[in-house]
Write an enzyme that holds these catalytic residues in place. Structure first.
Site, PDB file in Angstrom:
ATOM      1  N   LYS A 121       0.834  -1.208   0.000  1.00  0.00           N
ATOM      2  CA  LYS A 121       0.000   0.000   0.000  1.00  0.00           C
ATOM      3  C   LYS A 121       0.866   1.254   0.000  1.00  0.00           C
ATOM      4  O   LYS A 121       0.665   2.169  -0.818  1.00  0.00           O
ATOM      5  CB  LYS A 121      -0.912   0.026   1.232  1.00  0.00           C
ATOM      6  CG  LYS A 121      -1.805   1.270   1.311  1.00  0.00           C
ATOM      7  CD  LYS A 121      -2.375   1.470   2.699  1.00  0.00           C
ATOM      8  CE  LYS A 121      -1.339   1.994   3.658  1.00  0.00           C
ATOM      9  NZ  LYS A 121      -1.898   2.353   4.986  1.00  0.00           N
ATOM     10  N   ASP A 139      -6.158   1.151   1.066  1.00  0.00           N
ATOM     11  CA  ASP A 139      -6.141   1.397   2.509  1.00  0.00           C
ATOM     12  C   ASP A 139      -7.492   0.988   3.087  1.00  0.00           C
ATOM     13  O   ASP A 139      -8.315   0.375   2.401  1.00  0.00           O
ATOM     14  CB  ASP A 139      -5.803   2.858   2.818  1.00  0.00           C
ATOM     15  CG  ASP A 139      -6.893   3.823   2.367  1.00  0.00           C
ATOM     16  OD1 ASP A 139      -7.906   3.382   1.787  1.00  0.00           O
ATOM     17  OD2 ASP A 139      -6.739   5.034   2.605  1.00  0.00           O
TER      18      ASP A 139
END
Length: 214
Positions: A121, A139
């Site tokens: 991420k 996220d």
């Protein structure tokens, strides 16, 4: 789970709701963004915003961090969740930047993920935001939006969400989709009291494939 065409439509509608969505956190260079990304894990934007300016002033570059210590870094970020681990990550990743990359934040996924504290991420955020590369970061907001609107299965992993979204929309939209989903997750598709029902276009199931325009 929605068909590819219906899921694509929902993503495009989310992007239409937030055509100008941009990162809320301000930074001046990739190193500052790297520190923000590390701090942001399991923490609110508000808590990170409160500490970042003094952190940036004290540590303008990896060299300054390497000459410090995790304990000193802690004193600047102790109001942020998991601050002890994050102080170690900032320190170790800064040392790695000096040892492996001449003090510069690298711009490839493999190199970014070799840094302590930088996972898929975080690497995607850095690639897209700092280096303007096509990447889609997942996220908690993005995951919630994708699951609630059936773009993916309820038990989908972050990797599966990334693969699904990047499969059904063109690469040029990945960054915009990420930012738009974050905005939707903060304001409408929230953890509690979701307001998504006020936007019926986010639930429309298409019979025909939408055009490749937003």
């Amino acid at each position: 789970m929605l068909t590819k065409e219906a899921a694509q439509h929902v993503i495009y509608e989310i992007m239409k709701l937030y055509p100008n969505a941009v990162p809320m956190m301000h930074y001046q260079n990739p190193f500052q963004l790297l520190m923000v990304v590390i701090l942001s894990a399991q923490a609110t934007d508000v808590s990170v915003a409160k500490v970042k300016d003094k952190l940036f002033e004290r540590y303008p570059n990896p060299q300054a961090v390497s000459e410090s210590s995790p304990e000193e870094i802690e004193s600047y970020i102790k109001t942020v969740g998991l601050y002890r681990n994050k102080a170690k990550y900032i320190y170790k990743s800064s040392c790695q930047l000096l040892e492996k990359f001449d003090g510069k934040v690298p711009n490839t996924r493999k190199e970014l993920q070799s840094l302590t504290g930088i996972g898929p991420k975080s690497a995607n955020i850095l690639l897209n935001v700092a280096f303007s590369q096509d990447a889609f970061a997942v996220d908690t907001h993005v995951a919630r939006v994708c699951k609630h609107h059936k773009i993916v299965e309820e038990n989908a992993t972050p990797k599966q969400i990334e693969e699904r979204v990047t499969e059904i929309i063109p690469a040029k939209y990945w960054g915009r989709a990420h930012q738009s989903m974050i905005s939707l997750g903060r304001e409408i598709c929230t953890p509690r009291n979701k307001k998504c029902h006020e936007y019926p276009q986010l639930y429309k199931d298409l019979e025909e494939e939408p055009t490749d325009t937003v």
